[in-house]
Write a protein that holds these residues in place. Structure first.
Motif, short mmCIF file in Angstrom:
data_model
loop_
_atom_site.label_atom_id
_atom_site.label_comp_id
_atom_site.label_asym_id
_atom_site.label_seq_id
_atom_site.Cartn_x
_atom_site.Cartn_y
_atom_site.Cartn_z
N ALA A 80 74.26 74.39 -2.52
CA ALA A 80 75.10 74.77 -2.71
C ALA A 80 75.41 76.52 -3.33
O ALA A 80 75.17 76.31 -4.71
CB ALA A 80 76.91 74.08 -2.89
N PRO A 81 76.21 77.51 -3.04
CA PRO A 81 75.74 78.58 -3.52
C PRO A 81 76.63 78.67 -5.02
O PRO A 81 77.21 79.60 -5.53
CB PRO A 81 75.89 79.83 -2.59
N ALA A 82 77.98 77.42 -4.42
CA ALA A 82 79.49 77.85 -4.56
C ALA A 82 80.00 76.44 -5.21
O ALA A 82 79.77 75.98 -4.53
CB ALA A 82 80.55 79.02 -4.00
N MET A 83 80.70 76.39 -5.74
CA MET A 83 81.62 74.98 -6.34
C MET A 83 83.14 75.18 -6.33
O MET A 83 83.54 76.36 -7.37
CB MET A 83 81.04 74.11 -6.56
N ILE A 84 83.96 74.60 -6.27
CA ILE A 84 85.18 74.53 -7.03
C ILE A 84 85.26 73.31 -7.67
O ILE A 84 85.22 72.32 -6.80
CB ILE A 84 86.29 75.07 -5.60
N LEU A 85 85.73 73.17 -8.56
CA LEU A 85 86.20 71.92 -9.86
C LEU A 85 87.63 72.04 -9.73
O LEU A 85 88.40 72.83 -10.28
CB LEU A 85 85.55 71.83 -11.09
N LEU A 86 88.10 70.96 -9.65
CA LEU A 86 89.65 70.29 -9.58
C LEU A 86 89.45 69.45 -11.20
O LEU A 86 88.90 68.45 -10.79
CB LEU A 86 90.67 69.79 -8.61
N LEU A 87 90.46 70.31 -12.22
CA LEU A 87 90.73 69.86 -13.59
C LEU A 87 92.33 69.39 -13.75
O LEU A 87 93.55 69.77 -13.46
CB LEU A 87 90.55 70.29 -14.31
N SER A 88 92.35 67.74 -14.12
CA SER A 88 93.41 67.43 -14.96
C SER A 88 93.34 67.69 -16.71
O SER A 88 91.77 67.73 -16.69
CB SER A 88 93.85 66.03 -14.70
N ARG A 89 94.58 67.99 -17.09
CA ARG A 89 94.54 67.54 -19.15
C ARG A 89 94.05 65.95 -19.72
O ARG A 89 95.32 64.94 -18.95
CB ARG A 89 95.46 67.97 -19.41
N PHE A 141 105.23 65.41 -8.28
CA PHE A 141 106.44 66.02 -8.55
C PHE A 141 105.58 67.78 -9.27
O PHE A 141 104.59 67.78 -10.29
CB PHE A 141 106.44 65.44 -10.30
N PRO A 142 106.65 68.69 -8.81
CA PRO A 142 106.51 70.06 -8.81
C PRO A 142 106.53 70.20 -10.93
O PRO A 142 107.16 69.23 -11.04
CB PRO A 142 107.58 71.08 -8.14
N PRO A 143 105.48 71.16 -11.33
CA PRO A 143 104.85 72.46 -10.53
C PRO A 143 103.67 71.41 -10.20
O PRO A 143 103.29 70.26 -10.64
CB PRO A 143 104.57 73.59 -10.87
N LEU A 144 102.54 72.63 -9.88
CA LEU A 144 100.65 71.73 -9.52
C LEU A 144 100.59 71.58 -11.43
O LEU A 144 100.78 72.97 -11.79
CB LEU A 144 100.14 72.77 -8.98
N LYS A 145 100.02 70.76 -11.38
CA LYS A 145 99.52 70.96 -12.92
C LYS A 145 98.42 70.77 -12.48
O LYS A 145 97.29 70.64 -13.90
CB LYS A 145 100.15 69.63 -13.23
N PHE A 146 97.31 70.74 -12.07
CA PHE A 146 95.59 70.84 -11.87
C PHE A 146 95.22 72.02 -12.41
O PHE A 146 96.06 72.58 -11.59
CB PHE A 146 95.02 70.28 -10.74
N GLU A 147 94.13 71.91 -13.19
CA GLU A 147 93.40 73.87 -13.01
C GLU A 147 92.60 73.00 -11.56
O GLU A 147 91.72 72.68 -11.74
CB GLU A 147 93.01 73.81 -14.33
N LEU A 148 91.95 75.05 -11.85
CA LEU A 148 90.68 74.98 -10.84
C LEU A 148 89.19 75.83 -11.59
O LEU A 148 89.97 76.90 -12.52
CB LEU A 148 91.07 75.51 -10.08
N ILE A 149 88.29 75.56 -11.86
CA ILE A 149 87.33 76.71 -12.00
C ILE A 149 86.63 77.26 -10.56
O ILE A 149 86.25 75.86 -10.02
CB ILE A 149 86.25 75.50 -13.30
N VAL A 150 86.52 77.84 -10.73
CA VAL A 150 85.14 77.81 -9.70
C VAL A 150 84.10 78.48 -9.90
O VAL A 150 84.06 80.21 -10.84
CB VAL A 150 86.48 79.53 -7.81
N VAL A 151 83.62 78.18 -9.43
CA VAL A 151 81.83 78.61 -9.51
C VAL A 151 81.18 79.73 -8.32
O VAL A 151 80.79 78.55 -7.25
CB VAL A 151 80.81 76.89 -9.19
N ASN A 152 80.87 80.61 -8.96
CA ASN A 152 80.20 81.82 -7.30
C ASN A 152 79.34 82.12 -8.15
O ASN A 152 79.27 83.39 -8.08
CB ASN A 152 81.50 82.76 -7.19
#
Length: 301
Positions: free
Chosen positions: A208-217, A126-137
């Motif tokens: 790994a040198p980088a990571m993407i975390l996918l989050l919910s509330r 169900f739109p919109p996208l409700k997840f959030e991202l944290i990009v670890v570089n």
């Protein structure tokens, strides 16, 4: 109406609308209708069901449909005239491997941005996208996180060895997740923890040198399915960019349950990690793919 979501308004510019009926046909909730004079209107009994998927605006040839919260200039772009061929798609998915061995090369921020952009095209329930991202570089942050994760899993194994604590852990995580823990996580950690403590191996972040975390509330809608689809988009995007990636189910529980890890990765109190993708340049090139068999396929009709 849902008090957390303002009532959607849908309007039609009668001066430009050609009454082609495309918006009437594609709306999944059948909100646009034709009235007695063959003009399009929004059914007032159905408009509350609008979840702003954008179908009506995306298909309108004259940009005559306007849904509140959506803007033709900001939220839409013209689709290219390309023919999608099956072979390049199958080449992409069949050559992708879960990569857990990386070179020391850092991942360019631009490539991580490309992965984030690809994830933004993943379809939500169900739109919109409700997840959030944290990009670890940051290699430094990744290295700092590993011993904290090791501490958490060391404590978990000790707790699982206690019948009373094991009972409460099973109640908290649920029967199916607990079964997964017993079959996969516990054997892995029992074998790996000695090397993890010594620093001679890394079966968690895999260097790994980088990571993407996918989050919910916390306390909001269940969007785990959306996040898992988004993670698959991220994996395929990384592969297309010459990167290696792997979804690491072992990382989210550690971050969620370790205060120091939450602080290290900048999580707010109302956020929890649902999935994680480790990313880097692959150290090896695989020579062949692996054919997998689906457990069961049942055809009806």
């Amino acid at each position: 109406a849902n008090s957390e979501r303002p009532m959607t308004k849908m309007t039609f510019d009668t001066s430009t609308c050609t009454r082609c009926g495309l918006c009437v046909d594609v709306c999944p909730n059948r909100i646009p209708r034709f009235d007695a004079s063959n003009s399009v209107y929004a059914d007032p009994l159905r408009v509350e069901a609008c979840f702003r998927c954008g179908h009506c605006m995306a298909i309108c040839p004259t940009e005559s449909v306007v849904v509140s919260g959506l803007n033709y200039g900001k939220d839409f772009f013209p689709l290219p005239e390309v023919k999608i061929e099956p072979k390049p798609f199958y080449d992409l998915i069949s050559t992708r491997r879960a990569v857990r061995n990386f070179t020391d090369r850092e991942v360019e921020a631009e490539k991580l941005e490309d992965i984030v952009n690809a994830i933004s095209f993943s379809p939500p329930g169900f739109p919109p996208l409700k997840f959030e991202l944290i990009v670890v570089n940051s290699k430094t942050v990744m290295k700092e996180s590993l011993p904290l994760m090791v501490d958490l899993y060391d404590s978990l194994l000790k707790a699982l060895g206690n019948p009373i604590k094991r009972h409460f852990i099973k109640r908290e995580v649920g029967k199916r997740r607990f079964l997964t823990m017993q079959r996969h996580l516990v054997p892995l950690m029992k074998r790996s923890l000695p090397g993890l403590r010594e620093g001679s191996e890394d079966t968690i972040t895999r260097g790994a040198p980088a990571m993407i975390l996918l989050l919910s509330r916390k306390g909001e809608e269940e969007i785990s399915a959306d996040i898992h689809i988004a993670a698959a988009y991220g994996m395929l995007s990384a592969h297309s960019l010459g990167l290696g990636a792997s979804i690491m189910d072992i990382i989210p529980p550690a971050i969620n349950n370790k205060r120091e890890l939450r602080a290290l990765f900048g999580l707010r109190d109302d956020q929890e990690v649902v999935s994680s993708i480790i990313v880097g340049y692959p150290r090896h090139r695989f020579q062949r793919g692996i054919s997998r068999k689906i457990k069961s396929v049942q055809w009806v009709g």
